[in-house]
Write a protein that holds these residues in place. Structure first.
Motif, PDB file in Angstrom:
ATOM      1  N   HIS A 173     -59.132 -75.286 -39.460  1.00  0.00           N
ATOM      2  CA  HIS A 173     -58.179 -75.632 -40.530  1.00  0.00           C
ATOM      3  C   HIS A 173     -58.902 -76.237 -41.726  1.00  0.00           C
ATOM      4  CE1 HIS A 173     -55.248 -78.288 -42.603  1.00  0.00           C
ATOM      5  NE2 HIS A 173     -54.418 -77.285 -42.366  1.00  0.00           N
ATOM      6  N   TRP A 178     -55.195 -73.454 -43.235  1.00  0.00           N
ATOM      7  CA  TRP A 178     -53.981 -73.142 -42.481  1.00  0.00           C
ATOM      8  C   TRP A 178     -54.318 -73.030 -40.996  1.00  0.00           C
ATOM      9  CZ3 TRP A 178     -55.730 -68.626 -40.536  1.00  0.00           C
ATOM     10  CH2 TRP A 178     -56.514 -67.800 -41.365  1.00  0.00           C
ATOM     11  N   TYR A 179     -53.267 -73.141 -40.179  1.00  0.00           N
ATOM     12  CA  TYR A 179     -53.416 -73.092 -38.724  1.00  0.00           C
ATOM     13  C   TYR A 179     -53.104 -71.697 -38.197  1.00  0.00           C
ATOM     14  CZ  TYR A 179     -53.502 -78.229 -38.720  1.00  0.00           C
ATOM     15  OH  TYR A 179     -53.832 -79.539 -38.928  1.00  0.00           O
ATOM     16  N   PRO A 182     -47.974 -71.036 -36.390  1.00  0.00           N
ATOM     17  CA  PRO A 182     -47.055 -71.697 -37.330  1.00  0.00           C
ATOM     18  C   PRO A 182     -46.550 -73.052 -36.848  1.00  0.00           C
ATOM     19  CG  PRO A 182     -46.539 -69.365 -37.171  1.00  0.00           C
ATOM     20  CD  PRO A 182     -47.578 -69.637 -36.127  1.00  0.00           C
ATOM     21  N   ASP A 185     -48.286 -76.127 -38.199  1.00  0.00           N
ATOM     22  CA  ASP A 185     -47.964 -76.536 -39.571  1.00  0.00           C
ATOM     23  C   ASP A 185     -46.686 -77.364 -39.622  1.00  0.00           C
ATOM     24  OD1 ASP A 185     -50.012 -75.440 -41.341  1.00  0.00           O
ATOM     25  OD2 ASP A 185     -49.325 -73.485 -40.632  1.00  0.00           O
TER      26      ASP A 185
END
Length: 239
Positions: A173, A178-179, A182, A185
Motif C-alpha cells: 500500500h 491502494w489495497y 476493497p 479501504d
C-alpha cells in the motif's frame, strides 16, 4: 513399496491413488496460474503484483505442497513425504481460511473482496477459492498421518502468518496507494488489526476442525476428543 502409516486411510507415498491426487491438484493449481498470467489488471503491473492477494500466496503454498507430495510419490521418499506433511500443516488450514473468508464475504457483499470491474467467471473463481482447500483437505484426510500440532502452536503459526501478511499488504500500500481487497479501504487501522486477529483465530479453528474430521473419518477417538475438548493441547498431570 508404498509406505502406509497405520493411522492413514490410504497408502502414501504411492504411485497409485496418492500420485493421481497430487497430479490432479498440480494441474488445477497450474491452470489457475496460467489464467493469472493472461489476466491483465492494474494489480499485475503494481508493486507486489498478484502476490498482494492472500489467495495467490495460498495457491503458491498449495502448489509447493503438492509438488513435494508428487515427488515423494514418484521416488517413494519418506523424507519428502514428511516435508509434504510439514507444509500441509500450514497450507491446508490457510486454504480453508481463504475459502471461508472469501465465500463468506461474497455472501454478504462480493464488492468487499472483488472490485466490480475484476469479477471472475465461476470456473476460475472455483479454481482460486475452493479447489485448493478441497485438494489439501482430501490429501490430509486420506493420505497423511494425523497432525501432532496442538492448539497453542497452531495459534502461534496462524498469528505469525496473519501479521506477516498484514505487514506485506501495508508495505505494498505504501508503494501503490491502494489495497488489493476493497474491504481494507473501508476499515481503519484498528479495524484491520481486529480483522487479521480474527482471521488468525479462524485459521486456528480450521486446524482444529481438520484434526477433528481426520479423527472422525479414520476412527481415531483420541484426536476427536483432543480437537473438541482440548484444542489448546494442554497436558494434565494424569496425561
Amino acid at each position: 513399496m508404498a509406505i502406509h502409516h497405520p493411522l492413514q486411510r490410504l497408502a502414501s507415498p504411492s504411485r497409485q491413488a496418492s500420485m493421481l491426487l497430487h497430479l490432479a491438484g498440480i494441474a488445477s493449481f497450474a491452470a489457475s496460474f496460467k489464467f493469472l498470467l493472461g489476466w491483465e489488471t492494474p494489480m499485475s503491473a503494481a508493486f507486489g503484483g498478484h502476490f498482494q492477494f492472500l489467495t495467490i500466496i495460498g495457491l503458491s503454498l498449495a502448489l509447493g505442497t503438492f509438488v513435494v507430495g508428487f515427488l515423494a510419490d514418484a521416488t517413494l521418499s519418506s523424507r519428502l513425504f514428511k516435508l509434504k506433511n510439514v507444509l500441509s500443516v500450514c497450507s491446508a488450514p490457510l486454504e480453508v481460511l481463504i475459502s471461508i473468508l472469501y465465500w463468506g464475504l461474497c455472501a454478504i457483499d462480493k464488492n468487499l473482496v472483488v472490485p466490480p470491474d475484476l469479477g471472475l467467471d465461476f470456473l476460475p473463481d472455483f479454481g482460486f477459492h475452493a479447489a485448493p482447500a478441497i485438494f489439501l483437505a482430501v490429501d490430509l484426510l486420506l493420505l497423511s498421518p494425523p497432525w501432532t500440532i496442538n492448539g497453542y502452536s497452531a495459534l502461534a503459526l496462524s498469528e505469525t502468518l496473519a501479521f506477516l501478511y498484514w505487514f506485506w499488504v501495508e508495505y505494498c500500500h505504501s508503494h501503490n496507494g491502494w489495497y488489493p481487497y476493497p474491504i481494507f479501504d473501508i476499515l481503519n487501522t484498528w479495524q484491520r488489526a481486529l480483522l487479521f486477529t480474527f482471521s488468525a483465530f479462524l485459521m486456528t479453528g480450521s486446524t482444529t476442525l481438520l484434526k477433528w474430521t481426520y479423527g472422525k473419518i479414520n476412527g481415531i477417538e483420541e484426536f476427536q476428543k483432543e480437537a473438541v475438548a482440548n484444542p489448546a493441547g494442554i497436558r494434565t498431570k494424569s496425561d
